[in-house]
Scaffold this active site. Structure first.
Site, PDB file in Angstrom:
ATOM      1  NE  ARG A 234      -4.254  -1.458   0.113  1.00  0.00           N
ATOM      2  CZ  ARG A 234      -4.382  -2.557  -0.624  1.00  0.00           C
ATOM      3  NH1 ARG A 234      -3.392  -2.940  -1.411  1.00  0.00           N
ATOM      4  NH2 ARG A 234      -5.491  -3.263  -0.576  1.00  0.00           N
ATOM      5  CG  HIS A 282      -2.809  -0.788  -6.966  1.00  0.00           C
ATOM      6  ND1 HIS A 282      -3.349  -0.134  -5.883  1.00  0.00           N
ATOM      7  CD2 HIS A 282      -2.723  -2.094  -6.593  1.00  0.00           C
ATOM      8  CE1 HIS A 282      -3.585  -1.005  -4.903  1.00  0.00           C
ATOM      9  NE2 HIS A 282      -3.210  -2.203  -5.312  1.00  0.00           N
TER      10      HIS A 282
END
Length: 321
Positions: A234, A282
């Site tokens: 993250r 991502h």
């Protein structure tokens, strides 16, 4: 035990959470329905359900309302490994079993971490952006000292992939169990002690209040000047401004980021143009892979629910993952 499974929310609600490589939500719903049936369960409306597959990684308040209105639901399956939006909402503090997809996507994310590491060591971004013959002296991964923060599925897969490179691998994790293939498995409190002996730092851990900005200016300063930082977890694990300054000052040599904070970075952000930084959007795992692995997890958990056996990917409310 019967497995009567509802699927929510609607595709309209979930549209805001669709990444570029996420499965189409209507297609995902259809395949989840097949997975429920394959596990011996029945697809039912919310009012008849004792289990729920939540299709998106957000909307904790909406989920809270669903659970409040349907107290017969005793199990909730989330689609991704990261559940930080729900952990901070307090929704886990209720007598429901929550499971997520942790460990399901480890193979592709582990591959991505390896790719980012090799690209950073070999100056691939600088080479790709230079429109002329411009040799860059590469660095080898062989024998490097690799520190991995996190001891879950991605870390385990990355350790396996690193074996041919004869790396010296340390894994920092909350649980004391040793990670096979790593030289050492240490607690998170060892972070500052191992950073000066780290050539490649990989972040592959859950985002919790304790791990937010786990890598900031102080931690980056402890790394050797030729160290590489890779993040496939993250974005908020790394303090972005501190990373920009570390690269500017030569505190570290390169960074490979599949995630950023904020995400996405604004146009014109200095990390976009830095030839020592490789950013991917991502996208460590593909839509087809996510679909397949999630449906396999759902099918197995439905089967386990019917048999009264422990479910896979159970979330610990105390830790939030």
């Amino acid at each position: 035990m019967e497995a009567r499974i509802a699927i929510a929310p609607s595709a309209e609600v979930g549209a805001a959470y669709v990444r570029a490589n996420s499965p189409d939500l209507d297609h995902l719903r259809t395949n989840i329905e097949k997975a429920v049936f394959g596990g011996g369960g029945a697809n039912v409306p919310l009012g008849e359900a004792n289990g729920l597959v939540w299709l998106i990684p957000g909307e904790p308040e909406r989920l809270r309302l669903v659970l409040d209105g349907h107290p017969g639901i005793g199990w909730v399956q989330f689609p991704w490994a990261g559940v930080e939006r729900f952990a901070t909402s307090g929704v886990f503090q209720r007598p429901v079993i929550f499971t997520c997809a942790k460990g399901s996507f480890a193979e592709q994310v582990g591959e991505h971490a390896l790719m980012l590491t090799l690209a950073c060591l070999r100056g691939v971004v600088r080479q790709a952006r230079t429109p002329r013959w411009s040799p860059v002296d590469p660095r080898s991964l062989h024998g490097r000292r690799v520190t991995i923060l996190g001891g879950g599925g991605v870390a385990t897969e990355l350790v396996r992939l690193l074996q041919p490179f004869d790396c010296r691998i340390r894994v920092l994790r909350r649980r004391p169990e040793k990670v096979e293939g790593a030289e050492e498995t240490l607690p998170p409190t060892a972070l500052h002690a191992v950073l000066p002996e780290t050539d490649v730092l990989v972040l592959a851990l859950a985002l919790t209040p304790e791990t937010r900005h786990v890598i900031g200016a102080a931690e980056l300063a402890l790394l050797p000047a030729d160290a590489v930082v890779v993040n496939v977890a993250r974005g908020a694990h790394i303090e972005t401004d501190a990373l920009v300054e570390a690269l500017r000052d030569g505190t570290i040599s390169a960074a490979g980021l599949d995630v950023t904070d904020p995400e996405p970075l604004a146009e014109g952000h200095p990390l976009w143009d830095d030839p020592r930084v490789l950013i991917t959007s991502h996208c460590a795992d593909s839509a087809e892979y996510v679909m397949r692995m999630l449906c396999e997890r759902v099918e197995r958990n439905v089967r386990q629910l019917r048999a009264g056996l422990p479910l896979e990917g159970v979330i610990d409310p105390a830790t939030g993952y």
